[in-house]
Design a protein around this motif. Structure first.
Motif, PDB file in Angstrom:
ATOM      1  N   PHE A  50       0.691  -1.149  -0.084  1.00 24.46           N
ATOM      2  CA  PHE A  50      -0.020  -0.083  -0.037  1.00 24.46           C
ATOM      3  C   PHE A  50       0.871   1.272  -0.129  1.00 24.46           C
ATOM      4  CE2 PHE A  50      -2.244  -3.315   2.351  1.00 24.46           C
ATOM      5  CZ  PHE A  50      -3.458  -3.528   1.489  1.00 24.46           C
ATOM      6  N   GLY A  51       2.159   0.975   0.017  1.00 20.46           N
ATOM      7  CA  GLY A  51       3.259   2.379  -0.046  1.00 20.46           C
ATOM      8  C   GLY A  51       3.461   2.772   1.366  1.00 20.46           C
ATOM      9  N   MET A  52       3.150   2.046   2.352  1.00 19.87           N
ATOM     10  CA  MET A  52       3.371   2.354   3.802  1.00 19.87           C
ATOM     11  C   MET A  52       4.871   2.032   4.123  1.00 19.87           C
ATOM     12  SD  MET A  52       0.896   4.366   4.308  1.00 19.87           S
ATOM     13  CE  MET A  52       0.928   4.699   6.069  1.00 19.87           C
ATOM     14  N   ILE A  53       5.417   2.797   5.124  1.00 16.71           N
ATOM     15  CA  ILE A  53       6.538   2.222   5.331  1.00 16.71           C
ATOM     16  C   ILE A  53       6.646   1.514   6.820  1.00 16.71           C
ATOM     17  CG2 ILE A  53       8.718   3.103   6.265  1.00 16.71           C
ATOM     18  CD1 ILE A  53       8.704   5.579   4.571  1.00 16.71           C
ATOM     19  N   THR A  54       7.218   0.169   6.544  1.00 18.68           N
ATOM     20  CA  THR A  54       7.168  -0.530   7.841  1.00 18.68           C
ATOM     21  C   THR A  54       8.497  -1.127   8.159  1.00 18.68           C
ATOM     22  OG1 THR A  54       6.745  -2.523   6.596  1.00 18.68           O
ATOM     23  CG2 THR A  54       4.814  -1.485   7.092  1.00 18.68           C
ATOM     24  N   SER A  55       8.510  -1.676   9.303  1.00 21.04           N
ATOM     25  CA  SER A  55       9.914  -2.116   9.866  1.00 21.04           C
ATOM     26  C   SER A  55       9.929  -3.709   9.679  1.00 21.04           C
ATOM     27  CB  SER A  55       9.890  -1.987  11.325  1.00 21.04           C
ATOM     28  OG  SER A  55       9.004  -2.480  12.245  1.00 21.04           O
ATOM     29  N   THR A  56       8.849  -4.296   9.199  1.00 18.03           N
ATOM     30  CA  THR A  56       8.739  -5.809   9.069  1.00 18.03           C
ATOM     31  C   THR A  56       9.046  -6.250   7.547  1.00 18.03           C
ATOM     32  OG1 THR A  56       6.246  -5.525   8.750  1.00 18.03           O
ATOM     33  CG2 THR A  56       7.169  -6.290  10.952  1.00 18.03           C
ATOM     34  N   PRO A  57       9.677  -6.955   7.323  1.00 20.14           N
ATOM     35  CA  PRO A  57      10.129  -7.438   5.770  1.00 20.14           C
ATOM     36  C   PRO A  57       8.516  -8.067   5.196  1.00 20.14           C
ATOM     37  CG  PRO A  57      11.034  -9.006   7.075  1.00 20.14           C
ATOM     38  CD  PRO A  57      10.493  -7.991   8.115  1.00 20.14           C
ATOM     39  N   PRO A  58       8.475  -7.809   3.769  1.00 16.21           N
ATOM     40  CA  PRO A  58       7.351  -8.444   3.110  1.00 16.21           C
ATOM     41  C   PRO A  58       7.312  -9.932   3.331  1.00 16.21           C
ATOM     42  CG  PRO A  58       8.786  -7.697   1.617  1.00 16.21           C
ATOM     43  CD  PRO A  58       9.481  -7.238   2.946  1.00 16.21           C
ATOM     44  N   ASP A  59       6.094 -10.410   3.186  1.00 14.25           N
ATOM     45  CA  ASP A  59       5.915 -11.948   3.308  1.00 14.25           C
ATOM     46  C   ASP A  59       6.385 -12.599   1.993  1.00 14.25           C
ATOM     47  OD1 ASP A  59       5.331 -14.570   3.768  1.00 14.25           O
ATOM     48  OD2 ASP A  59       3.335 -14.238   3.743  1.00 14.25           O
ATOM     49  N   PRO A  60       7.215 -13.550   1.786  1.00  9.90           N
ATOM     50  CA  PRO A  60       7.795 -13.888   0.446  1.00  9.90           C
ATOM     51  C   PRO A  60       6.515 -14.862  -0.196  1.00  9.90           C
ATOM     52  CG  PRO A  60       9.112 -14.917   2.127  1.00  9.90           C
ATOM     53  CD  PRO A  60       8.229 -13.905   2.703  1.00  9.90           C
ATOM     54  N   ASN A  61       5.513 -15.328   0.579  1.00  2.00           N
ATOM     55  CA  ASN A  61       4.531 -16.185   0.015  1.00  2.00           C
ATOM     56  C   ASN A  61       3.460 -15.515  -0.988  1.00  2.00           C
ATOM     57  OD1 ASN A  61       5.568 -18.546   1.094  1.00  2.00           O
ATOM     58  ND2 ASN A  61       4.442 -18.035   3.043  1.00  2.00           N
ATOM     59  N   GLN A  62       3.245 -13.961  -0.411  1.00  2.66           N
ATOM     60  CA  GLN A  62       2.397 -13.148  -1.015  1.00  2.66           C
ATOM     61  C   GLN A  62       2.982 -12.312  -2.430  1.00  2.66           C
ATOM     62  OE1 GLN A  62       1.243 -10.341   1.807  1.00  2.66           O
ATOM     63  NE2 GLN A  62      -0.165 -11.968   2.684  1.00  2.66           N
ATOM     64  N   LYS A  63       4.179 -12.706  -2.697  1.00  2.00           N
ATOM     65  CA  LYS A  63       4.981 -12.254  -3.951  1.00  2.00           C
ATOM     66  C   LYS A  63       4.273 -12.567  -5.161  1.00  2.00           C
ATOM     67  CE  LYS A  63       9.706 -12.675  -5.969  1.00  2.00           C
ATOM     68  NZ  LYS A  63      10.794 -13.157  -6.014  1.00  2.00           N
ATOM     69  N   GLN A  64       4.092 -11.365  -5.920  1.00  2.00           N
ATOM     70  CA  GLN A  64       3.540 -11.565  -7.311  1.00  2.00           C
ATOM     71  C   GLN A  64       4.289 -11.377  -8.431  1.00  2.00           C
ATOM     72  OE1 GLN A  64       0.668  -8.192  -7.297  1.00  2.00           O
ATOM     73  NE2 GLN A  64      -0.683  -9.277  -5.878  1.00  2.00           N
ATOM     74  N   GLU A  65       4.332 -12.372  -9.439  1.00  2.00           N
ATOM     75  CA  GLU A  65       5.231 -12.299 -10.706  1.00  2.00           C
ATOM     76  C   GLU A  65       4.768 -11.121 -11.375  1.00  2.00           C
ATOM     77  OE1 GLU A  65       7.834 -14.053 -11.119  1.00  2.00           O
ATOM     78  OE2 GLU A  65       7.765 -14.956  -9.279  1.00  2.00           O
ATOM     79  N   VAL A  66       5.419 -10.522 -11.987  1.00  2.00           N
ATOM     80  CA  VAL A  66       5.263  -9.311 -13.131  1.00  2.00           C
ATOM     81  C   VAL A  66       6.353  -9.887 -14.282  1.00  2.00           C
ATOM     82  CG1 VAL A  66       5.436  -6.917 -13.570  1.00  2.00           C
ATOM     83  CG2 VAL A  66       4.883  -7.843 -11.240  1.00  2.00           C
ATOM     84  N   LYS A  67       5.410  -9.824 -15.582  1.00  2.00           N
ATOM     85  CA  LYS A  67       6.128 -10.038 -16.622  1.00  2.00           C
ATOM     86  C   LYS A  67       6.725  -8.775 -17.135  1.00  2.00           C
ATOM     87  CE  LYS A  67       2.945 -13.555 -17.997  1.00  2.00           C
ATOM     88  NZ  LYS A  67       2.038 -14.224 -18.991  1.00  2.00           N
TER      89      LYS A  67
END
Length: 152
Positions: A50-67
């Motif tokens: 959502f563009g918000m700054i956080t201290s927790t790293p992103p969840d690799p399971n929610q990663k989206q592939e972009v062509k």
């Protein structure tokens, strides 16, 4: 000249220099230790989806592939079918007959457009609340209505 022939003053100067060297080396090592002990993880920030700054790293399971073919670097070309109609409709909100100017409120964008009597194509005078069709051009001070006609 050997050390046995050194004067007391020369020995004192040499000892001060060596002491300064040892202190400098100790400071350098202490600084290195502080840099190692500072936690790099405290300085890292992440940006969530959502563009918000956080201290927790992103969840690799929610990663989206972009062509890479779907990434547009420049402005996409517009189709000629999407070109807006230059003729607009609106309502005359104000018109001063003695001075020969007024304003039209565009029915689509709801913006006020300046109109001058020289841009009116009909012989009839414009009055307030008349529905007109017009084209918009940019003038020196903003948008100007041209090709103004009464809609019947």
């Amino acid at each position: 000249m050997g050390r046995s022939q050194e004067t007391f003053h020369k020995k004192e100067v040499r000892n001060k220099k060596e002491k300064k060297k040892r202190e400098k080396e100790a400071k350098r090592l202490a600084k290195k230790e502080r840099e190692k002990s500072s936690n790099l993880d405290d300085m890292i920030a992440y940006v969530d989806e959502f563009g918000m700054i956080t201290s927790t790293p992103p969840d690799p399971n929610q990663k989206q592939e972009v062509k890479k073919e779907n990434i547009e670097i420049s402005i996409p070309k517009q189709d000629s079918a999407e070109a807006p109609d230059p003729v607009r409709k609106g309502t005359v909100t104000f018109f001063n007959e003695s001075k020969g100017f007024g304003f039209i409120k565009d029915s689509e964008t709801k913006e006020s457009v300046f109109v001058h009597v020289k841009n009116v194509l009909d012989e009839d005078e414009l009055r307030e609340n008349d529905v007109v069709s017009f084209e918009v051009e940019m003038g020196e001070k903003g948008p100007i209505a041209t090709q103004v006609r009464l809609v019947r």
